[in-house]
Design a protein around this motif. Sequence first.
Motif, PDB file in Angstrom:
ATOM      1  N   ASP A  17      -2.396  25.272 -29.470  1.00  0.00           N
ATOM      2  CA  ASP A  17      -0.660  24.822 -30.224  1.00  0.00           C
ATOM      3  C   ASP A  17      -0.484  23.705 -30.644  1.00  0.00           C
ATOM      4  O   ASP A  17      -0.014  23.073 -32.168  1.00  0.00           O
ATOM      5  CB  ASP A  17       0.220  24.727 -28.874  1.00  0.00           C
ATOM      6  N   ARG A  21       0.358  22.365 -34.828  1.00  0.00           N
ATOM      7  CA  ARG A  21       1.060  21.069 -35.325  1.00  0.00           C
ATOM      8  C   ARG A  21       0.893  20.424 -35.952  1.00  0.00           C
ATOM      9  O   ARG A  21       1.175  19.444 -37.231  1.00  0.00           O
ATOM     10  CB  ARG A  21       1.815  20.848 -33.925  1.00  0.00           C
ATOM     11  N   GLU A  24      -0.440  21.345 -39.562  1.00  0.00           N
ATOM     12  CA  GLU A  24       1.303  21.749 -40.063  1.00  0.00           C
ATOM     13  C   GLU A  24       1.593  20.389 -40.885  1.00  0.00           C
ATOM     14  O   GLU A  24       1.940  19.729 -41.951  1.00  0.00           O
ATOM     15  CB  GLU A  24       1.896  22.020 -39.868  1.00  0.00           C
TER      16      GLU A  24
END
Length: 103
Positions: A17, A21, A24
């Motif tokens: 996770d 992130r 991104e």
Amino acid sequence: MARFIQAEYPAQHGGIDRVTRGLEALAGLSVTRGLLHGLALLGSPVTRLAAKARAGFATLAAARRQRREDDKLWNLALTDARVMADLSRAMSRDALRDTRAYY
């Protein structure tokens, strides 16, 4: 007997996770902009180094040219006594003493 245990695990790993992130966030930056910033960071030292190299090459070229001209003059002096006399006079102490008055 085991009614108080709740086995609810997250569907995705926490590390994955965080990496997702981070990717991104990086995707939000423009690749071209990052490249230009990187080149600007490297550009000024490289430009300064190139200028020093050009100056060094110019100095070497001038020294090489001067050496060639000196060799030509010396070869001429070996065949012409008048040129050798001029060189001898220019290199003597009397010539140095005479030229000091001009400076």
